[in-house]
Design a protein around this motif. Structure first.
Motif, PDB file in Angstrom:
ATOM      1  N   LYS A 142      29.449  65.877 -12.921  1.00  0.00           N
ATOM      2  CA  LYS A 142      28.334  66.500 -13.636  1.00  0.00           C
ATOM      3  C   LYS A 142      27.962  67.797 -12.939  1.00  0.00           C
ATOM      4  O   LYS A 142      27.817  67.847 -11.704  1.00  0.00           O
ATOM      5  N   TRP A 143      27.778  68.850 -13.747  1.00  0.00           N
ATOM      6  CA  TRP A 143      27.418  70.171 -13.226  1.00  0.00           C
ATOM      7  C   TRP A 143      26.227  70.694 -14.016  1.00  0.00           C
ATOM      8  O   TRP A 143      26.317  70.894 -15.227  1.00  0.00           O
ATOM      9  N   ASP A 144      25.113  70.881 -13.338  1.00  0.00           N
ATOM     10  CA  ASP A 144      23.894  71.419 -13.954  1.00  0.00           C
ATOM     11  C   ASP A 144      23.602  72.780 -13.331  1.00  0.00           C
ATOM     12  O   ASP A 144      23.551  72.902 -12.093  1.00  0.00           O
ATOM     13  N   ILE A 145      23.436  73.812 -14.180  1.00  0.00           N
ATOM     14  CA  ILE A 145      23.109  75.142 -13.676  1.00  0.00           C
ATOM     15  C   ILE A 145      21.830  75.624 -14.346  1.00  0.00           C
ATOM     16  O   ILE A 145      21.591  75.388 -15.537  1.00  0.00           O
ATOM     17  N   PHE A 146      20.969  76.301 -13.559  1.00  0.00           N
ATOM     18  CA  PHE A 146      19.639  76.692 -14.015  1.00  0.00           C
ATOM     19  C   PHE A 146      19.410  78.181 -13.723  1.00  0.00           C
ATOM     20  O   PHE A 146      19.720  78.657 -12.624  1.00  0.00           O
ATOM     21  N   ASP A 147      18.837  78.880 -14.687  1.00  0.00           N
ATOM     22  CA  ASP A 147      18.500  80.295 -14.521  1.00  0.00           C
ATOM     23  C   ASP A 147      17.144  80.416 -13.827  1.00  0.00           C
ATOM     24  O   ASP A 147      16.142  80.830 -14.429  1.00  0.00           O
ATOM     25  N   ASP A 148      17.114  80.087 -12.539  1.00  0.00           N
ATOM     26  CA  ASP A 148      15.855  80.083 -11.791  1.00  0.00           C
ATOM     27  C   ASP A 148      15.254  81.479 -11.622  1.00  0.00           C
ATOM     28  O   ASP A 148      14.030  81.627 -11.453  1.00  0.00           O
ATOM     29  N   TYR A 149      16.098  82.504 -11.672  1.00  0.00           N
ATOM     30  CA  TYR A 149      15.597  83.867 -11.466  1.00  0.00           C
ATOM     31  C   TYR A 149      15.411  84.633 -12.778  1.00  0.00           C
ATOM     32  O   TYR A 149      15.223  85.850 -12.770  1.00  0.00           O
TER      33      TYR A 149
END
Length: 337
Positions: A142-149
């Motif tokens: 599982k790979w979760d990526i988030f646009d935190d910036y």
């Protein structure tokens, strides 16, 4: 390990093995460190041997179920990494997004074996084993990526899941010889034939895109049936045992396998740019392993205590290994009747 040694059994024997496993795994994934604890409890073996009555020498038949491989693995890491994405039809962008990556595997392979061994002379014993390998293998990534910036005007996060579930099967044969050199001293040799393991199962993938323009969640998923065959090469083993006293047995062994001969639709190779241009090299290489141990029979007790050390190096050369695999073991056996 060596079916020829069955001839040493003079009575009907039933034995088994039980394991409590507690593993600490630590490492680095995508530049981020991780630590994982794995534990499990299971039966690892069940063995039966029957010495057939003979006028001289020995003839012994054996049956066993042996857990020979465990697929258990677990890695979890959180990190930041450079990500590229398509903002529009022709607007490709890149930037640092936060990531969480989770990998977990489970399952194992059991060998169900039938063996026969006989004394062909007072100093030589020969044996053979035929094993059916069966088990299961499951893996989830599982790979979760988030646009935190807040770099993207379209996406906020992406979630990807890949899962594999497979049944494992194969057939293996082992040939062995045992040679009595002197009183209390013997040498053993064994050969494992090439083994083709078949993985048959289903691969599933799931992707979830969360967008702000428009404000929506898009899900895509699919599944495919697969059948993979991996052929493991010949394995050669040799060992020596010596009993200087009635209550003491010491032994050592060495094993050799040319893992570069492993076949998965051909040899498993990689390419890189060398001094003379593009070069091909094997991702697996030949390895030599060894071990040593001792067993002590406690006087006036039906108890045997044993311990040992084994060096089993990784054959995969695609990693920078600073310390290879070593095993220290301690065990005991008790005669029930």
């Amino acid at each position: 390990s060596n079916p020829a040694a069955l001839t040493r059994l003079k009575r009907v024997e039933l034995s088994g093995g039980f394991r409590r496993n507690a593993l600490g795994v630590d490492g680095e994934m995508a530049g981020s460190g991780f630590e994982t604890d794995l534990s499990g409890t299971d039966f690892t073996s069940l063995r039966f041997a029957y010495p057939f009555p003979t006028f001289r020498g020995g003839l012994v038949f054996g049956l066993s179920a042996e857990r020979i491989y465990d697929f258990s693995d677990d890695r979890l890491a959180a990190y930041e990494d450079e990500i590229s994405w398509q903002e529009g039809p022709s607007d490709e962008q890149s930037g640092v997004w936060a990531s969480e990556e989770d990998y977990i595997a489970d399952g194992g392979v059991t060998a169900y074996s039938a063996a026969c061994a006989l004394d062909v002379s007072p100093t030589i014993s020969l044996g053979a084993t035929l094993s059916y390998l069966s088990g299961e293998y499951s893996k989830a990534w599982k790979w979760d990526i988030f646009d935190d910036y807040d770099l993207s005007d379209t996406y906020t996060d992406v979630h990807i899941v890949e899962r594999y579930d497979a049944d494992v099967s194969g057939v293996r044969a082992t040939l062995g010889g045992l040679f009595y050199v002197a009183e209390g001293l013997s040498i053993g040799l064994a050969l494992d034939t090439p083994t083709t393991l078949t993985f048959e199962g289903t691969a599933r993938d799931y992707t979830q895109l969360v967008t702000t323009d428009p404000d929506s969640t898009t899900i895509s998923e699919g599944a495919v049936l697969f059948s993979d065959k991996v052929t493991l090469p010949f394995a050669f083993r040799g060992g020596v045992s010596y009993a200087p006293l009635d209550y003491l047995l010491i032994g050592a062994d060495v094993s050799y396998t040319d893992w570069s001969q492993m076949d998965y639709e051909g040899r498993i190779t990689d390419t890189d740019e060398g001094p003379g241009g593009l070069q091909r090299h094997a991702l697996y290489e030949e390895k030599l392993g060894f071990g040593a141990g001792a067993e002590v029979t406690v006087p006036s007790w039906p108890l045997r205590v044993r311990g040992g050390y084994a060096y089993r190096p990784l054959a995969y050369n695609g990693l920078d290994v600073t310390t290879d695999r070593s095993y220290f073991t301690l065990g005991a056996g008790m005669l029930i009747d």
